[in-house]
Write a protein that holds these residues in place. Structure first.
Motif, short mmCIF file in Angstrom:
data_model
loop_
_atom_site.label_atom_id
_atom_site.label_comp_id
_atom_site.label_asym_id
_atom_site.label_seq_id
_atom_site.Cartn_x
_atom_site.Cartn_y
_atom_site.Cartn_z
N HIS A 109 1.19 3.12 -2.63
CA HIS A 109 1.79 1.67 -2.35
C HIS A 109 1.67 1.08 -3.32
N CYS A 125 -7.97 3.74 2.49
CA CYS A 125 -7.24 2.66 1.72
C CYS A 125 -7.46 1.49 2.81
N HIS A 131 -4.65 7.61 -4.20
CA HIS A 131 -3.72 7.81 -2.60
C HIS A 131 -3.15 6.54 -2.75
N CYS A 139 -3.43 0.87 4.70
CA CYS A 139 -3.24 1.40 5.43
C CYS A 139 -3.67 2.22 6.04
ZN LIG Z 1 -2.63 4.11 2.13
#
Ligand SMILES: [Zn+2]
Length: 553
Positions: free
Chosen positions: A359, A149, A355, A152
């Protein structure tokens, strides 16, 4: 950029300074359609201070092209490994961006005096706030390992966790790369150490290093087109095909009756190649209805949740309540997605695009709604800033020619807008109001499908028994004719052109989207059965007209 972030950043600037959040977008595009593999790699810049309605219109020139990046393949170094070649290209990208954005660094910290729209001169600090790119480029820009990612620290094996991990920071990313470089005993060991730390080994000097108030990981924007439609929804359709068969899903899609605002895929979807974002949006509208009976309630709940999330992610405005709905949809997805594993369609959900949903809510709070930095906007700019220039060149050593052509275009358009400001009077509010009212345009074909059709036969042929009365009422409303609707005097003509439909542009729920819809009124023919669409029209003369609901319509 959201107002909160704007104020937080503004408070860190010297007193009296003005903040200009800079939005950068990079995206490769093909210049040739069929033969040859010529491509361009434009870098676009716009600012967050512009209203999004202006920024989105290419004709308003709210976005500018600031450079073309190299698309040349590495000529030397055929002995290099795949990773080394990738690293060289990454270094080239960061060095080029550093050069192109060099003025931004100094201007961001010292500020530059600019004449603003109201004529006042202000000390403006341009700060790199958003970076718009697709997933491979997000990794390239933020120097993170491909497959993890960019925002993060979640490992690629844990991407399916239902919460994000700690945020990445630019300082820690640079530290990780540099400490790997100092500890490494060989280039391959350096690559290994970087991959353990989830960073890329391409460059030691990212272009964004030292930019004032910039956090490159936070500035990576959500990408509705590539992440949601060409990513999450694409997966969902493939999984739906796995639960039945491609043929069965096609059969169900073909069976759907044609209806207003929904595309009818008359051959199904499995035979489509190169599916565009627009086609995916149309598929999202019909998918759920085609799954009933082939998935149990848990499977259907999971699909509903993800479709809800995709729809709400495109809202043109948000508040805490609507963001709460988005979080709720995401929670429902996490709760019910296990169905796909139980049915052995998936082993896990370690997919970066899934994922990335974690966010979205944070990014909308920080950077504003997704239509502010939609990558579709920048893809549209390829036509003006890359493809048109390519067509104007002689297709040999084209980049300098394209740049010159664009410079001339810009000069001509700024001269035109200068002439316009000199010659037009300030617009009156009355005139703009009239323009809004007449916003709906209706188009009909140049040649009617049934020209000069006898009036007597129209009601039977077109299944509209009240046609003659309606025609009389209409003629009666025209002041130049003296026909009374209830009288029996002859209509002064015998034949009429009959059209079997019209097209119109409805006012879109999402500003900036241009949709064209069609209403059909077709009698049956040899090859087609009859189709008469129902329409509900607003009568603007009625006092009870409401923009929602059916009263007064
Ligand atoms: Zn992330």
């Amino acid at each position: 950029m959201s107002l909160l972030t704007f104020r937080a950043l503004q408070s860190q600037l010297p007193e009296g300074a003005t903040l200009a959040p800079v939005i950068i977008a990079t995206d490769k595009t093909h210049l040739t359609q069929f033969a040859g593999n010529k491509s361009a790699y434009p870098v676009y810049l716009t600012v967050g201070n512009l209203p999004k309605e202006l920024r989105r219109k290419p004709s308003e020139q709210g976005c500018v092209l600031i450079g073309y990046l190299s698309v040349k393949k590495l000529q030397e170094g055929k002995h290099l490994t795949q990773v080394e070649k990738k690293s060289r290209l990454q270094r080239l990208f960061h060095a080029s961006m550093k050069l192109i954005l060099k003025p931004l660094k100094k201007a961001g910290s010292d500020g530059v005096e600019m004449v603003c729209g109201d004529g006042a001169v202000r000390n403006v600090h341009p700060i790199l706030a958003c970076y718009v790119a697709d997933y491979p480029e997000q990794c390239l820009v933020s120097c993170v390992k491909y497959g993890t990612c960019p925002k993060c620290l979640r490992d690629n094996d844990d991407l399916q966790e239902d919460t994000p991990s700690d945020r990445r920071t630019p300082e820690s990313t640079i530290d990780l790369i540099r400490s790997a470089a100092s500890e490494a005993t060989s280039p391959s060991n350096f690559e290994e150490l970087c991959h353990i730390s989830n960073v890329s080994c391409g460059t030691l000097k990212p272009f964004w290093e030292g930019y004032p108030l910039t956090n490159i990981h936070m500035s990576i924007t959500p990408d509705v087109l590539h992440q949601l439609y060409q990513g999450v929804l694409k997966h969902l359709i493939l999984w739906s095909q796995d639960t039945m068969t491609e043929g069965e899903l096609d059969r169900r899609i073909r069976c759907l009756p044609p209806s207003f605002g929904v595309r009818h895929f008359k051959n199904g979807i499995s035979a489509l190649s190169q599916i565009s974002g627009g086609e995916r949006k149309e598929m999202a509208k019909i998918l759920l209805g085609c799954l009933v009976g082939k998935m149990n309630n848990q499977g259907l709940r999971a699909c509903t949740a993800i479709l809800d999330f995709i729809y709400m992610a495109r809202y043109p405005s948000h508040d805490e309540i609507t963001l709460g709905y988005m979080q709720d949809a995401l929670d429902r997805w996490h709760k019910d997605r296990h169905w796909f594993i139980d049915m052995k369609i998936r082993n896990n959900f370690n997919i970066p695009k899934f994922h990335s949903l974690l966010h979205y809510i944070d990014s909308i709070r920080l950077l504003g709604t997704t239509d502010n930095y939609n990558s579709e906007l920048f893809e549209r700019l390829h036509i003006d800033f890359a493809k048109e220039g390519w067509r104007a060149s002689n297709h040999r050593d084209e980049l300098p020619q394209m740049v010159k052509w664009l410079e001339r275009q810009e000069k001509m358009s700024s001269f035109q807008s200068y002439i316009k400001t000199c010659t037009t009077e300030p617009a009156s509010p009355h005139a703009s109001c009239l323009k809004n009212v007449s916003g709906l345009s209706i188009t009909i074909p140049k040649h009617p499908p049934s020209p000069k059709f006898p009036i007597d036969l129209i009601p039977k042929q077109n299944d509209c028994p009240s046609f003659n009365r309606a025609l009389r009422e209409y003629l009666c409303s025209l002041s130049s004719l003296t026909i009374h609707p209830s009288h029996t005097e002859a209509i002064p003509f015998q034949k009429l052109d009959v059209f079997h439909g019209f097209k119109f542009t409805p006012s879109s729920l999402h500003e900036g989207d241009i949709e064209i819809d069609a209403v059909k009124a077709m009698p049956s023919s040899k090859s087609k059965s009859q189709r008469y669409d129902t329409i509900i029209a607003i009568d603007p003369s009625s006092e009870n007209v409401e923009s929602t609901g059916l009263e007064g319509e």
